[in-house]
Motif scaffolding. Structure first.
Motif, PDB file in Angstrom:
ATOM      1  N   TYR A 153      41.650  44.615  45.867  1.00  0.00           N
ATOM      2  CA  TYR A 153      40.390  44.047  45.384  1.00  0.00           C
ATOM      3  C   TYR A 153      39.692  43.196  46.446  1.00  0.00           C
ATOM      4  N   GLU A 187      39.249  45.586  34.459  1.00  0.00           N
ATOM      5  CA  GLU A 187      39.115  46.626  35.482  1.00  0.00           C
ATOM      6  C   GLU A 187      39.818  47.897  35.004  1.00  0.00           C
ATOM      7  N   ARG A 194      33.254  39.423  45.107  1.00  0.00           N
ATOM      8  CA  ARG A 194      31.816  39.503  45.352  1.00  0.00           C
ATOM      9  C   ARG A 194      31.115  38.472  44.487  1.00  0.00           C
ATOM     10  N   HIS A 236      36.520  43.255  42.657  1.00  0.00           N
ATOM     11  CA  HIS A 236      36.134  44.659  42.556  1.00  0.00           C
ATOM     12  C   HIS A 236      37.175  45.493  43.297  1.00  0.00           C
ATOM     13  N   GLU A 252      37.961  47.899  45.491  1.00  0.00           N
ATOM     14  CA  GLU A 252      37.330  48.669  46.564  1.00  0.00           C
ATOM     15  C   GLU A 252      38.330  49.284  47.535  1.00  0.00           C
TER      16      GLU A 252
END
Length: 927
Positions: A315, A189, A318, A891, A893
């Motif tokens: 995070y 990441e 997903r 992810h 976000e």
């Protein structure tokens, strides 16, 4: 599976309480100190007075003297003071004061560090939580002398936050703890920042680490809510806190960076969540904890109040549905219950199934109606109401069928075997004798033929038959001591007992199995014909279990050679009784005691030993189940005449499997349906025939066994031997003598249907002694549950039920799915040796070829998939460590969740959030 009521699944949780001592007047210094430290707003502001019934009082009163309380009152909360400064504040001499401060630090009301320009030791009066709530519970002597501190910790980690949590913003606003993701999950990441990485914090505090006990785990134990983890060593103190936990009797020990990394890895293997302290801003932490949601008070806050901002990282997880195979391992380990199984296929109209998301406090008015007091159980729900893959649902052990099919398809056979063994330790055995409920339920069967799931499993499990390729799991132990020393006895080495031993060994135990027969395996060894299941195959899978540290003592009958009370005297703390149904039944008709009449159980046992049995001429087998088929097929190999079967049921009603019936027909066994035995005909004490009566109905309108006969329609059949396969019994002997275990009228043991605990608290049962005769896969599933219960039981003060995965699954609606395209290859079948097999006691069956496996696994429709509720996800990354398919990932976000602020500034963030949410909800459109 028996349907459980909501009350049984999710009982209303009652928080434990402490009865304050009213025999003495309240101590003013303790009342003042409790008010000074508390974060409960009404008490802090004086709107509500603190009394001796409040945890702020009784949590301190037993531990502190009045003098210590007066010293603490002079310090202020989280305002460091050097010894020189404390001398001035208290008027005590340095020589007099320093041991008092050290004594208060040992108790846990104070902490200390060297965080000043002169690097001079300074003392700090911490908050209740994080603070003395933890420190009290880390000192085993304090907990032993003042067990109320465990409830004090529970209350002070919950009560101050009951009404403020909906208004806490991203990052936690300086309250409590903060989830930090599994580092491997965010290595790639590019937008991650330093404080999101464990390696950053380890480098920041280079060389200053100490493993210390988990205060949450210890606290829960004192009110019988432990989860079975060993509390020691899971919290890694860093920097000056490492010195504090070692020097002040907090059971801390210094460790190296390599040891710390090994602890974090073991925590991830167990599904524990990494959390860092979150009250000192972005540049400081004092601990990295490895938390189990079943006991953790920090994780409890966000889960109980359904407010993920209290815990979550930046995070969210997903799922890539194209890669997901619904193995369910991410679901089993997700601490927040954010991942559940759903389906991959669209509905018949082409639309995708929509899944509910839990509302957030920003979306509706919040209150206790939105709390989840039973969050530990709710978080263990495995799938959405709309259902998931039928194969996983139908299997009693809920094996990850789609998962191992995909791994086999990719040629990853060792990984496929490892995945199977997470739910079934006897895959090679099951690959030969399973009744294949997964295939009966397979979605592919609605198109043409079900996927040959069992045949693929057999192919994968062949690795276990070779010592060079067999898979021996590495234990996943929730203890840093290397394993558990508590002794557990398993009585019976059948599939339930073997399975229980396997899962206990996987937890770090060295259980001992006591088996009265000369070799282990139970009915696998003594009831299943060798032409279906060879003994060397059984032994190969047992060898794997023995390699995991399980000891099997054969030729020892508990109740005769040794008793349960004697085993207790030898130090055994828990017992799993799984002796199976080893006795046969007859029908209770005239003549059944004649020579030449026996039960299928006795017949099959002798033939398995000798591969011979004197049957004489024609043989009649009475019964219509799989055991009756086994008896008839075995009789073909022993008898000189013909073999016939008679059963009450019609061909469609026969309990025997379709393939079993086909194999009987191939061996020229005549099956006569709709007849029940009336009398055994005898001459000179020996059976010469059977009189049958016509059965007109087997089951009543509620499908209960209630046969009706036409006594006027009979048929006589001559024979020289009769084999009854009409049921089995449990041969208890003196096994339960002197125990409180209760039995049903049919001889089965009475036990709790979730935990399998009997009326004798340390005795658990499983397999056929609890359910009656079932299949090996049912016993295997029961053995796993028995191991879970025994682990929690022998680790004292643990709950057997709270936070337990019920392993309930729901099948998707196969009538409402859209299948756009699929591989149209025919179902693959292994080569068969029909004629040769009918004449041999050897197993001449074949396994699929590798090419057939590739073709067959391609037929799977892959109908299940994991689904993430991003409103519940806390971004820990545990799910990513359990996925063998790279199907779930983190992810970034919520970057705001990495904004860490000081506790003193929390109201600067919480109050504006409160105002914003109030305005937003006031003017939001009514739903």
């Amino acid at each position: 599976m028996e349907k459980k009521t909501d009350k049984e699944l999710y009982p209303d949780y009652v928080y434990p309480e402490h009865q304050a001592d009213h025999s003495q007047p309240a101590r003013e210094s303790i009342l003042k100190l409790g008010k000074m430290i508390t974060d409960r707003i009404p008490q802090k502001l004086g709107i509500k007075k603190i009394t001796r019934d409040d945890p702020e009082y009784w949590g301190l009163a037993g531990v502190l003297t009045d003098e210590e309380a007066e010293i603490a009152l002079k310090m202020g909360v989280r305002k460091p003071k050097t010894l020189e400064e404390m001398v001035k504040l208290t008027g005590l001499s340095k020589e007099e004061l320093e041991p008092k401060l050290m004594g208060m630090s040992v108790k846990g009301i104070l902490e200390y560090n060297w965080e000043n320009e002169r690097h001079e030791k300074q003392y700090v009066l911490p908050m209740f939580v994080p603070g003395c709530g933890e420190f009290f519970n880390m000192n085993s002597k304090v907990v032993a002398e003042h067990p109320e501190v465990s409830l004090f910790f529970e209350h002070m980690s919950r009560l101050p936050l009951e009404h403020v949590t909906p208004f806490v913003g991203e990052g936690g606003n300086g309250i409590g703890m903060h989830v930090i993701p599994v580092e491997k999950a965010i290595e790639m990441e590019s937008e991650s920042i330093d404080l999101e990485h464990i390696s950053y914090w380890l480098s920041k505090y280079e060389g200053k680490y100490a493993a210390s006990p988990c205060s949450c785990r210890r606290s829960r134990l004192t009110h019988d809510e432990g989860c079975g983890d060993d509390p020691e060593g899971w919290c890694i103190a860093v920097g000056d806190m490492a010195d504090y936990v070692v020097e002040t009797q907090k059971d801390g020990r210094y460790i190296s960076k390599e040891e710390a990394l090994a602890i974090f890895k073991q925590a991830e293997d167990n599904g524990f969540v990494h959390q860092i302290t979150n009250i000192d801003g972005a540049n400081k932490i004092f601990a990295i904890c490895n938390c189990n949601v079943n006991v953790c008070y920090a994780l409890r806050t966000s889960q109980l109040f359904n407010t993920p901002n209290m815990s979550r990282s930046a995070y969210v997880a997903r799922v890539d549905k194209s890669k997901c195979v619904a193995c369910g391992k991410c679901v089993e380990f997700c601490p927040a219950g954010a991942v559940k199984l759903g389906q991959k296929l669209c509905k018949k109209d082409g639309s995708e199934v929509t899944y509910p998301q839990i509302p957030l406090p920003t979306e509706q008015k919040w209150g206790e109606h939105m709390w989840s007091h039973n969050y530990r159980d709710v978080n263990r729900i495995n799938c959405y109401d709309t259902g998931t893959a039928p194969c996983k649902t139908a299997c009693p052990a809920h094996i990850a069928v789609q998962g191992y099919l995909q791994l086999a398809k990719e040629g990853r056979y060792q990984e496929a075997l490892a995945l199977i063994k997470k739910d079934n330790p006897l895959p090679a055995i099951c690959g030969r004798i399973c009744n294949r409920r997964c295939e009966d339920a397979c979605t592919r069967g609605t198109i043409d033929e079900a996927v040959a799931i069992d045949a693929v499993k057999r192919f994968v499990a062949e690795q276990d038959l070779n010592a060079d390729t067999r898979y021996i799991p590495k234990p996943t132990v929730p203890s840093l001591r290397g394993g558990f020393e508590e002794k557990i006895a398993i009585i019976g080495a059948g599939p339930a007992g073997l399975s229980c031993a396997y899962y206990l060994a996987d937890k770090g135990y060295k259980p001992v199995i006591f088996e009265k027969n000369a070799r282990p395996g139970g009915m696998l060894s003594y009831g299943v014909p060798s032409y279906k299941l060879e003994q060397d195959l059984i032994q190969a899978e047992i060898d794997v279990i023995k390699a995991m540290g399980v000891e099997i003592k054969c030729g020892v009958e508990v109740g005769k050679d040794v008793t349960i009370p004697q085993l207790r005297e030898q130090g055994y703390k828990g017992f799993y009784v799984a002796v199976g149904c080893q006795g046969g039944k007859k029908a209770g008709i005239p003549g059944e005691d004649a020579k030449g009449v026996c039960t299928a159980v006795d017949f099959l046992r002798e033939v398995k030993e000798k591969e011979a049995f004197d049957l004489g001429g024609d043989v009649v087998v009475i019964g219509g189940g799989n055991v009756a088929i086994d008896a008839a097929r075995t009789a073909v190999r022993c008898a000189e005449g013909k073999v016939s079967m008679f059963c009450l049921e019609s061909r469609d009603e026969m309990p025997a499997g379709r393939e079993e019936i086909l194999e009987a027909a191939e061996e020229h066994i005549a099956i006569n349906n709709g007849w029940g035995p009336k009398e055994i005909l005898t001459e000179n004490g020996r059976a010469v025939g059977v009189v049958f009566k016509k059965c007109t109905r087997v089951y009543d309108e509620n499908h209960r066994f209630a046969p009706v006969y036409d006594e006027n329609e009979t048929m006589s059949v001559s024979c020289s031997a009769v084999i009854f396969s009409v049921g089995q019994t449990i041969l208890w002997g003196d096994l339960l003598k002197g125990t409180k275990v209760e039995l049903r009228p049919n001889g089965g043991a009475i036990a709790n249907r979730l935990t399998y605990q009997t009326a004798e608290s340390d005795i658990f049962v499983g397999g056929d002694v609890y359910t009656g005769p079932k299949f090996a896969i049912d016993a295997i599933a029961a053995g796993r549950e028995g191991a879970i219960s025994l682990h929690r039981f022998v680790q004292e003060h643990c709950t057997l039920t709270i936070g337990r995965n019920r392993r309930d699954f729901i099948e998707l609606d196969k009538e409402d799915i859209f299948i756009a395209g699929y591989d149209n290859t025919d179902r693959q079948s292994p080569e068969r040796a029909k004629q040769e097999q009918a004449e041999s006691f050897r197993d001449l069956s074949h396994t699929l070829t590798e090419e057939q496996v590739k073709a067959e696994t391609a037929r799977c429709l892959g109908c299940g998939a994991s689904v993430v509720d991003e409103n519940k996800c806390i971004g820990c990354g545990v799910c990513t460590t359990k996925c063998a398919f790279d199907a779930i990932s983190l992810h970034r976000e919520h970057p705001g969740c990495s904004e860490m602020v000081k506790s003193e500034d929390k109201l600067k963030y919480v109050l504006p959030n409160m105002i914003k949410q109030s305005i937003k909800l006031t003017f939001a459109p009514k739903k």
